[in-house]
Design a protein around this motif. Structure first.
Motif, mmCIF file in Angstrom:
data_model
loop_
_atom_site.group_PDB
_atom_site.id
_atom_site.type_symbol
_atom_site.label_atom_id
_atom_site.label_comp_id
_atom_site.label_asym_id
_atom_site.label_seq_id
_atom_site.Cartn_x
_atom_site.Cartn_y
_atom_site.Cartn_z
ATOM 1 N N SER A 160 1.003 -1.262 -0.129
ATOM 2 C CA SER A 160 -0.221 0.040 -0.109
ATOM 3 C C SER A 160 0.895 1.296 0.030
ATOM 4 O O SER A 160 0.765 2.453 -0.711
ATOM 5 C CB SER A 160 -1.159 -0.075 1.322
ATOM 6 N N MET A 161 1.783 1.338 0.898
ATOM 7 C CA MET A 161 2.785 2.353 0.746
ATOM 8 C C MET A 161 3.382 2.449 -0.521
ATOM 9 O O MET A 161 3.547 3.761 -0.937
ATOM 10 C CB MET A 161 3.847 2.078 2.006
ATOM 11 N N LEU A 162 4.199 1.514 -1.426
ATOM 12 C CA LEU A 162 4.757 1.528 -2.586
ATOM 13 C C LEU A 162 3.617 1.939 -3.375
ATOM 14 O O LEU A 162 3.885 2.718 -4.335
ATOM 15 C CB LEU A 162 5.123 0.168 -3.108
ATOM 16 N N GLY A 163 2.166 1.711 -3.370
ATOM 17 C CA GLY A 163 1.358 1.933 -4.304
ATOM 18 C C GLY A 163 1.178 3.695 -4.052
ATOM 19 O O GLY A 163 0.902 4.141 -5.297
ATOM 20 N N LEU A 217 4.026 5.418 -5.820
ATOM 21 C CA LEU A 217 3.883 5.521 -7.435
ATOM 22 C C LEU A 217 2.669 6.266 -7.900
ATOM 23 O O LEU A 217 2.721 6.940 -8.935
ATOM 24 C CB LEU A 217 3.862 4.069 -7.587
ATOM 25 N N LEU A 218 1.556 5.986 -7.254
ATOM 26 C CA LEU A 218 0.256 6.525 -7.717
ATOM 27 C C LEU A 218 -0.118 7.778 -7.067
ATOM 28 O O LEU A 218 -0.959 8.354 -7.613
ATOM 29 C CB LEU A 218 -0.807 5.424 -7.587
ATOM 30 N N GLY A 219 0.463 8.271 -5.892
ATOM 31 C CA GLY A 219 -0.093 9.362 -5.290
ATOM 32 C C GLY A 219 -0.737 9.003 -4.068
ATOM 33 O O GLY A 219 -1.401 7.931 -4.165
ATOM 34 N N PRO A 220 -0.977 9.776 -3.007
ATOM 35 C CA PRO A 220 -1.533 9.174 -1.701
ATOM 36 C C PRO A 220 -3.230 9.508 -1.862
ATOM 37 O O PRO A 220 -3.603 8.621 -1.155
ATOM 38 C CB PRO A 220 -1.303 10.722 -0.778
ATOM 39 N N THR A 221 -3.574 9.910 -3.072
ATOM 40 C CA THR A 221 -5.232 9.811 -3.082
ATOM 41 C C THR A 221 -5.526 8.666 -3.609
ATOM 42 O O THR A 221 -6.727 8.269 -3.615
ATOM 43 C CB THR A 221 -5.596 11.064 -3.958
ATOM 44 N N SER A 222 -4.668 7.902 -4.211
ATOM 45 C CA SER A 222 -5.072 6.587 -4.902
ATOM 46 C C SER A 222 -5.703 5.612 -3.899
ATOM 47 O O SER A 222 -6.278 4.716 -4.333
ATOM 48 C CB SER A 222 -4.152 6.102 -5.714
ATOM 49 N N LYS A 251 11.613 5.214 -15.458
ATOM 50 C CA LYS A 251 12.364 6.458 -15.978
ATOM 51 C C LYS A 251 12.109 7.714 -15.226
ATOM 52 O O LYS A 251 13.026 8.407 -15.285
ATOM 53 C CB LYS A 251 11.931 6.440 -17.442
ATOM 54 N N GLU A 252 11.026 8.132 -14.981
ATOM 55 C CA GLU A 252 10.740 9.283 -14.319
ATOM 56 C C GLU A 252 11.261 9.419 -12.795
ATOM 57 O O GLU A 252 11.033 8.354 -12.141
ATOM 58 C CB GLU A 252 9.194 9.605 -14.320
ATOM 59 N N ASN A 253 11.789 10.555 -12.440
ATOM 60 C CA ASN A 253 12.009 10.695 -11.093
ATOM 61 C C ASN A 253 10.858 10.572 -10.242
ATOM 62 O O ASN A 253 9.829 11.146 -10.391
ATOM 63 C CB ASN A 253 12.944 12.008 -10.851
ATOM 64 N N ILE A 254 10.838 9.941 -8.914
ATOM 65 C CA ILE A 254 9.900 9.991 -8.088
ATOM 66 C C ILE A 254 9.717 11.173 -7.073
ATOM 67 O O ILE A 254 10.791 11.579 -6.327
ATOM 68 C CB ILE A 254 9.694 8.754 -7.144
ATOM 69 N N ASN A 255 8.713 11.752 -6.961
ATOM 70 C CA ASN A 255 8.367 13.017 -6.195
ATOM 71 C C ASN A 255 9.517 13.971 -6.307
ATOM 72 O O ASN A 255 9.844 14.399 -7.661
ATOM 73 C CB ASN A 255 8.063 12.368 -4.777
ATOM 74 N N ASP A 256 10.192 14.406 -5.248
ATOM 75 C CA ASP A 256 11.121 15.172 -5.415
ATOM 76 C C ASP A 256 12.508 14.694 -5.506
ATOM 77 O O ASP A 256 13.507 15.171 -5.341
ATOM 78 C CB ASP A 256 11.195 16.428 -4.225
ATOM 79 N N LYS A 257 12.654 13.328 -5.664
ATOM 80 C CA LYS A 257 14.115 12.605 -5.667
ATOM 81 C C LYS A 257 14.605 12.767 -7.163
ATOM 82 O O LYS A 257 13.801 12.938 -8.099
ATOM 83 C CB LYS A 257 13.818 11.146 -5.288
ATOM 84 N N ASN A 258 15.971 12.574 -7.234
ATOM 85 C CA ASN A 258 16.548 12.302 -8.419
ATOM 86 C C ASN A 258 16.766 11.159 -8.947
ATOM 87 O O ASN A 258 17.580 10.724 -9.558
ATOM 88 C CB ASN A 258 17.843 13.358 -8.374
ATOM 89 N N SER A 287 5.142 5.165 5.437
ATOM 90 C CA SER A 287 5.718 6.357 5.460
ATOM 91 C C SER A 287 5.750 7.070 6.954
ATOM 92 O O SER A 287 5.626 6.395 7.940
ATOM 93 C CB SER A 287 4.098 7.131 4.855
ATOM 94 N N LYS A 288 6.489 8.060 6.923
ATOM 95 C CA LYS A 288 6.710 8.919 8.202
ATOM 96 C C LYS A 288 5.422 9.120 8.859
ATOM 97 O O LYS A 288 5.238 9.022 10.291
ATOM 98 C CB LYS A 288 7.486 10.127 7.995
ATOM 99 N N GLU A 289 4.272 9.502 8.295
ATOM 100 C CA GLU A 289 3.216 9.643 9.057
ATOM 101 C C GLU A 289 2.667 8.370 9.681
ATOM 102 O O GLU A 289 2.373 8.403 10.701
ATOM 103 C CB GLU A 289 2.039 10.583 8.122
ATOM 104 N N LYS A 290 2.724 7.275 8.838
ATOM 105 C CA LYS A 290 2.070 6.182 9.507
ATOM 106 C C LYS A 290 3.029 5.670 10.641
ATOM 107 O O LYS A 290 2.561 5.260 11.581
ATOM 108 C CB LYS A 290 2.070 4.994 8.512
#
Length: 785
Positions: A543-546, A549-554, A569-576, A608-611
């Protein structure tokens, strides 16, 4: 610190002991044949099974994983291995066992030829074999512990289907036996009819030997025999038609259902899924049907012989023989061509868990098998391997690379080379070399190197009297890399293709890669962990990995679609760095440094840090959990603990540990010895309970390094010291005193805790700190009074 982590420093205390390995060879030998078949496939000429058998205990007690990354240690183990073989040779010499002396001498010579200059290669092969053995053992245990319910129903359904198919195959075999009997009866009837005809003809030429009435009577009897013969011929022809109908029905089920399912299971197994089922049952069915068709061919020849001796108009044999011969030939040809399969897909021995990714200049292996096991085919099929045969992409896709195959590109199929006696050919020493085009190369093509799919084709020809059949099969698509750094991206391509496509000829797949459903991708991601460890990913981790990849609203919805670019291929969130390379870094970290902790379920990992804070806030002070860092491409792990009251809990996370730190100190030792230190306070270990409430030492104690006991001063037998004090590395975080618990929670200490502190801190400093604490408490008491 600005990143929210507590900084840490390494302090030196004492040395770590070596690792301990468990035995497993005996356990493997107790497994069922389908698992033993997988064990057999692990070993070949590069490292024969004889050595595994002779030196089982010694091999399992060595740290091959360390040797695979350290040339000095690998060299030492290589020479130790040769010495072990010499000892084994001496034992055979005493037993006067000439054959085993010869075998072990040959094995030693091969090892010297192959690994004298590259002992690390040997260490990698042995390390890989031992890991694969543990996976097989794990699969066997899982197989034995299958739960009831849907899994059991599926298994029962498969067994029922197999029983049904088994009955059909046996039915074909029995039908052939019945036809054989009918043809023998037909032959006897025809011989008798022929004899009677000739006898009557001879009497006809003899004058007055037979009365007119007797002649007519015998003539009528002959007519009845002819009618019976004609009826029997029609019956035999009709039975052969029915036999071919039943054979075609059974053969269609074998080729279009069973073989297709096996190939799909092979694809799944290649990308980490459940191990593929053994081919032996399928081979048994294919062989019985092939033998039956060969017998039908012989039966048709027999009918043709009977026709040549005696025919008439309309003769059912004359009328139907060509149709029956063509149909039998067509069925046999289809069966033989379908039975030519790639049993083991192309794979570099150095990376057995990453098949279908090949590096130029590195040897790879591939194994072919003919599921029709006929003795007359042994050593009669010469297989040739070709690269990118009839691949249109070579001309249609700009920048598409071309390669040559180096090494022995032909092999004769035989039954002796394979451990289970199957008709097989294994290519063990193939390499790829890129064709260099004249002029400068451009990278303007639509596909990057790791998206470019290629294939290996295999050709042979079956030649029998009156029968020539061309056989061809193709490997699953492969990715060719030129640098090992491209391996993770190449493996991502293999995952995506085999997850979403069943057409091995679709080499243009990545020109327009399809989306993947999260329900399918999450399963494949879990396989990446379960295939190299004993644990996959649970629903919370996925669920965390989903969400990543998909955003917290998914909410990790199973129906959500994920594009290829988002995965790899795309960078995830604000990572490089992209999602897959982050996962790959964590996998490597687990395999090399955290395997036992992951297998035991100590690492929550993906949270996640929140969980994390939600889970810890209601727990006792000192409760901690382990999670992977989201900001490290190479893979890193941290721990977070809670302290203070449940009303105002405080959370602290240590700066993540990477493979660099974990190579120096094991993670259980880091957890055991971790300290938090503030000015004028005694260092303390804030970690008490692994979430939710497991005492730290209960969870990690069995993995703590245990230093050897120091020798007594008068122990004359002990080795002399080298003049140095033994050391150990520990992690210490420095914090402001206000972030620590109050002094009354730090003191008093148990004798064990005081001994631990005394080892790290000078006694004078302890006295100073204790005096100051005493002064502070005295002042506080006087104020209260």
């Amino acid at each position: 610190m600005c990143n929210g982590y507590l900084g840490r420093q390494l302090f030196i205390l004492f040395l770590l002991p070596p690792l301990f390995r468990m035995a497993q060879w005996y356990q493997l030998q107790q497994l069922d044949s389908k698992f033993l078949e997988q064990v057999h496939q692990l070993y070949d000429d590069s490292f024969p099974m004889e050595i595994r058998q002779y030196l089982a205990q010694w091999l399992e007690n060595q740290d091959w994983e360390h040797a695979a990354n350290n040339v000095s240690f690998a060299t030492v183990l290589f020479h130790d291995l040769l010495s072990q073989l010499d000892d084994q040779f001496s034992r055979f010499l005493i037993e006067n066992n000439f054959l085993l002396q010869h075998n072990i001498r040959k094995s030693k010579r091969n090892l010297q030829d192959n690994f004298q200059e590259d002992p690390i290669q040997m260490a990698m092969i042995i390390c890989s074999c031992l890991k694969e053995e543990r996976k097989i053992l794990s699969s066997a245990r899982l197989s034995n512990q299958m739960e009831v319910g849907s899994i059991q129903n599926t298994v029962i359904g498969m067994l029922d289907k197999q029983k049904e198919l088994d009955a059909e195959v046996k039915g074909v075999k029995n039908h052939v036996i019945d036809v054989e009997q009918d043809i023998k009866t037909l032959e006897d009837m025809q011989d008798e009819y022929d004899f009677k005809c000739k006898t009557l003809q001879n009497r006809e030429h003899e004058s007055n030997s037979t009365s007119q009435e007797e002649y007519k009577k015998e003539q009528m009897h002959l007519n009845k025999m002819f009618l019976s013969l004609d009826l029997k011929r029609k019956e035999v022809v009709n039975k052969i038609v029915q036999l071919l109908n039943a054979t075609e029905h059974t053969q269609t089920a074998l080729i279009n259902e069973e073989l297709v399912e096996w190939k799909r299971r092979q694809q799944t197994a290649c990308i980490g899924g459940p191990p593929n089922a053994c081919l032996d049952q399928l081979q048994n069915w294919f062989t019985i049907v092939a033998e039956s068709l060969q017998q039908v061919r012989q039966q048709l020849k027999k009918l043709e012989e009977l026709e040549q001796k005696f025919t008439y108009d309309p003769d059912p044999i004359t009328k139907n023989k060509q149709v029956l011969q063509d149909r039998t030939h067509s069925l046999f040809k289809q069966l033989i061509q379908s039975s030519f399969v790639v049993e083991r897909q192309p794979c570099m021995p150095t990376h057995p868990q990453r098949p279908l990714v090949l590096k130029t200049g590195v040897q790879f292996t591939v194994k072919l098998r003919l599921l029709v096991k006929l003795q007359e085919l042994n050593y009669n099929l010469k297989v040739k391997v070709l690269f990118d045969k009839d691949v249109s992409e070579k001309n249609s896709v700009k920048g598409f690379r071309k390669f040559n195959i180096l090494g022995t590109s032909t092999k004769v199929m035989n039954m002796e080379e394979s451990t289970n006696g199957s008709l097989a050919a294994e290519f063990r020493h193939l390499q790829l070399k890129e064709q260099k085009n004249a002029g400068s190369r451009t990278n303007e093509g639509p596909l990057i190197v790791t998206e470019e799919l290629h294939s290996l084709s295999f050709e042979t020809q079956l030649c029998q009297p009156g029968l020539v059949i061309d056989l061809e099969t193709t490997s699953l698509p492969i990715v060719v890399i030129s640098n090992v750094s491209q391996l993770p991206s190449g493996w991502a391509s293999i995952l995506w293709f085999n997850m979403l496509s069943t057409d091995p000829k679709n080499l243009s797949f990545f020109l327009n890669p399809p989306y993947a459903k999260w329900s399918k991708l999450s399963e494949v991601l879990s396989w990446q962990f379960s295939s190299v460890t004993k644990r996959g990913l649970n629903a919370d981790q996925l669920s965390m990995l989903g969400e990543k990849l998909l955003g917290p609203t998914s909410g990790g919805s199973h129906d959500c679609l994920i594009p290829w670019t988002r995965f790899c291929k795309e960078n995830i969130n604000d990572k490089n760095f992209p999602f897959w390379l982050w996962i790959e870094g964590i996998l490597e970290l687990i395999k090399k440094h955290l395997l036992c902790l992951w297998n035991d379920g100590c690492i929550m990992g993906f949270i996640s840090k929140e969980k994390e804070r939600t889970l810890l806030k209601d727990q006792s002070p000192g409760t901690f959990l382990l999670r992977f860092s989201e900001s490290s491409r190479e893979g890193a792990i941290t721990f977070t603990w809670v302290e203070g009251s449940q009303i105002e809990p405080q959370f602290h996370s240590v700066e993540p540990y990477t493979k660099k730190e974990l190579s120096a100190v094991t993670f259980p030792d880091i957890i055991r010895n971790y300290k938090v230190m503030a000015a004028e306070n005694i260092p303390e270990n804030p970690l008490r309970f692994l979430y939710p409430d497991i005492p730290k030492d209960n969870a990690f104690g069995k993995y703590y390094s245990r230093p050897k006991e120091a020798p007594e001063p008068m122990d004359l037998d002990s080795p002399k010291g080298n003049g140095y004090i033994k050391t150990e590395l520990i992690s210490v975080s420095e914090v402001h005193p206000s972030r620590l618990q109050s002094p009354e929670n730090l003191l008093p200490m148990s004798p064990e805790e005081f001994d631990e502190v005394s080892r790290m801190v000078d006694p004078a400093e302890i006295d100073t700190v204790t005096f100051r604490l005493f002064q502070d408490s005295t002042v506080e008491d006087s104020r209260c009074s």
